[in-house]
Scaffold this motif. Structure first.
Motif, PDB file in Angstrom:
ATOM      1  N   LYS A 192      -3.862   0.961   3.618  1.00  0.00           N
ATOM      2  CA  LYS A 192      -2.492   0.474   3.860  1.00  0.00           C
ATOM      3  C   LYS A 192      -2.415  -1.038   3.697  1.00  0.00           C
ATOM      4  O   LYS A 192      -1.505  -1.562   3.051  1.00  0.00           O
ATOM      5  CB  LYS A 192      -2.014   0.872   5.257  1.00  0.00           C
ATOM      6  N   ALA A 193      -3.362  -1.735   4.306  1.00  0.00           N
ATOM      7  CA  ALA A 193      -3.359  -3.196   4.251  1.00  0.00           C
ATOM      8  C   ALA A 193      -3.576  -3.717   2.835  1.00  0.00           C
ATOM      9  O   ALA A 193      -2.856  -4.618   2.381  1.00  0.00           O
ATOM     10  CB  ALA A 193      -4.439  -3.750   5.189  1.00  0.00           C
ATOM     11  N   ARG A 220      -3.060  -2.118  -0.027  1.00  0.00           N
ATOM     12  CA  ARG A 220      -1.918  -1.751  -0.869  1.00  0.00           C
ATOM     13  C   ARG A 220      -0.766  -2.731  -0.673  1.00  0.00           C
ATOM     14  O   ARG A 220      -0.064  -3.071  -1.621  1.00  0.00           O
ATOM     15  CB  ARG A 220      -1.446  -0.341  -0.540  1.00  0.00           C
ATOM     16  N   SER A 221      -0.558  -3.151   0.543  1.00  0.00           N
ATOM     17  CA  SER A 221       0.583  -4.022   0.854  1.00  0.00           C
ATOM     18  C   SER A 221       0.303  -5.502   0.617  1.00  0.00           C
ATOM     19  O   SER A 221       1.208  -6.236   0.219  1.00  0.00           O
ATOM     20  CB  SER A 221       0.987  -3.849   2.318  1.00  0.00           C
ATOM     21  N   ASN A 222      -0.935  -5.942   0.859  1.00  0.00           N
ATOM     22  CA  ASN A 222      -1.216  -7.377   0.877  1.00  0.00           C
ATOM     23  C   ASN A 222      -2.375  -7.834   0.007  1.00  0.00           C
ATOM     24  O   ASN A 222      -2.708  -9.003   0.009  1.00  0.00           O
ATOM     25  CB  ASN A 222      -1.506  -7.812   2.321  1.00  0.00           C
ATOM     26  N   ASP A 274       8.990   1.097  -3.392  1.00  0.00           N
ATOM     27  CA  ASP A 274       9.254   0.416  -2.123  1.00  0.00           C
ATOM     28  C   ASP A 274       8.253   0.741  -1.021  1.00  0.00           C
ATOM     29  O   ASP A 274       8.170   0.026  -0.034  1.00  0.00           O
ATOM     30  CB  ASP A 274      10.661   0.748  -1.641  1.00  0.00           C
ATOM     31  N   GLN A 275       7.487   1.795  -1.166  1.00  0.00           N
ATOM     32  CA  GLN A 275       6.518   2.212  -0.144  1.00  0.00           C
ATOM     33  C   GLN A 275       5.114   1.759  -0.535  1.00  0.00           C
ATOM     34  O   GLN A 275       4.213   2.576  -0.701  1.00  0.00           O
ATOM     35  CB  GLN A 275       6.565   3.737   0.046  1.00  0.00           C
ATOM     36  N   THR A 276       4.923   0.469  -0.632  1.00  0.00           N
ATOM     37  CA  THR A 276       3.644  -0.052  -1.116  1.00  0.00           C
ATOM     38  C   THR A 276       2.463   0.362  -0.245  1.00  0.00           C
ATOM     39  O   THR A 276       1.372   0.594  -0.757  1.00  0.00           O
ATOM     40  CB  THR A 276       3.668  -1.583  -1.226  1.00  0.00           C
ATOM     41  N   GLU A 277       2.678   0.478   1.053  1.00  0.00           N
ATOM     42  CA  GLU A 277       1.556   0.794   1.946  1.00  0.00           C
ATOM     43  C   GLU A 277       1.017   2.203   1.753  1.00  0.00           C
ATOM     44  O   GLU A 277      -0.104   2.505   2.150  1.00  0.00           O
ATOM     45  CB  GLU A 277       1.935   0.577   3.416  1.00  0.00           C
ATOM     46  N   ALA A 333      -1.315  -2.266  -7.136  1.00  0.00           N
ATOM     47  CA  ALA A 333      -1.488  -3.214  -6.040  1.00  0.00           C
ATOM     48  C   ALA A 333      -2.728  -4.090  -6.211  1.00  0.00           C
ATOM     49  O   ALA A 333      -2.703  -5.266  -5.852  1.00  0.00           O
ATOM     50  CB  ALA A 333      -1.559  -2.461  -4.712  1.00  0.00           C
ATOM     51  N   ARG A 387       8.025  -3.926  -8.968  1.00  0.00           N
ATOM     52  CA  ARG A 387       7.737  -4.460  -7.633  1.00  0.00           C
ATOM     53  C   ARG A 387       7.755  -5.991  -7.612  1.00  0.00           C
ATOM     54  O   ARG A 387       7.892  -6.602  -6.553  1.00  0.00           O
ATOM     55  CB  ARG A 387       6.362  -3.993  -7.155  1.00  0.00           C
TER      56      ARG A 387
END
Length: 189
Positions: free
Chosen positions: A21-22, A24-26, A100-103, A110, A163
């Motif tokens: 999750k982390a 993918r998002s950051n 929109d659901q990057t996590e 990503a 994105r």
């Protein structure tokens, strides 16, 4: 009192899910081990009883995240009733929801840029998992490996660009163009 059987495996899985999750998002570089452990509901002190270093976590997270994405795309394909299964995958992959659901989304858009600057070990794992993704789309679309590589490249590239922009109309049009080109590529086969 000892932990129940399988406890360490479950905890390791929570850490990998938190990392996925982390990352993918950051991205990888800006995410710390304490942040990942906190996301798993753990203290950072326990990290090294599960992993030798962050590089090992990144490698295992790439494997997990690709398998997770393939499972998600298999669900999308299974829901296809009146269209080819690969079209359902393309529709889902290049949807505003996935954008929109990057996590929870695909790790390829990503992390690809960052992986290219990672260690050889991480790059080898990423390469192996990318091959799995290419095999998945190639098999589902019943196309050769080269065309499957091109198809996945269109999908990932369109998602990266969608994105990246701040204009929602442009982002939506990039997704639509990606869908159109991906489906056109399959028609030619």
């Amino acid at each position: 009192m000892p932990y129940p059987e399988g406890h360490k495996v479950k905890v390791r899985g929570r850490i990998i899910e938190s990392a996925a999750k982390a990352f993918r998002s950051n991205g990888i570089r800006d995410i710390s081990v304490p942040f990942i452990m906190k996301g798993a509901g753990l203290t950072h002190g326990g990290f090294y009883s599960h992993f030798d270093n962050k590089e090992q976590l990144v490698s295992e997270t790439c494997s997990y995240a690709i398998r997770d994405t393939i499972a998600l795309l298999q669900k999308a394909a299974a829901q296809a009733v009146e269209e080819p299964k690969i079209h359902a995958v393309i529709q889902f992959y290049l949807s505003p929801y996935h954008r929109d659901q990057t996590e929870m989304g695909c790790i390829l858009p990503a992390l690809s840029g960052e992986i290219s600057r990672s260690s050889e070990v991480v790059r080898q794992v990423f390469t192996r998992e990318l091959q799995q993704m290419i095999d998945f789309v190639s098999d589902l679309a019943e196309i050769d490996h080269s065309t499957g590589s091109a198809l996945l490249s269109i999908m990932v590239g369109a998602l990266v660009l969608a994105r990246s922009v701040s204009d929602s109309k442009l982002s939506d049009s990039l997704l639509e163009a990606g869908k159109q080109q991906a489906k056109e590529l399959i028609k030619k086969q």
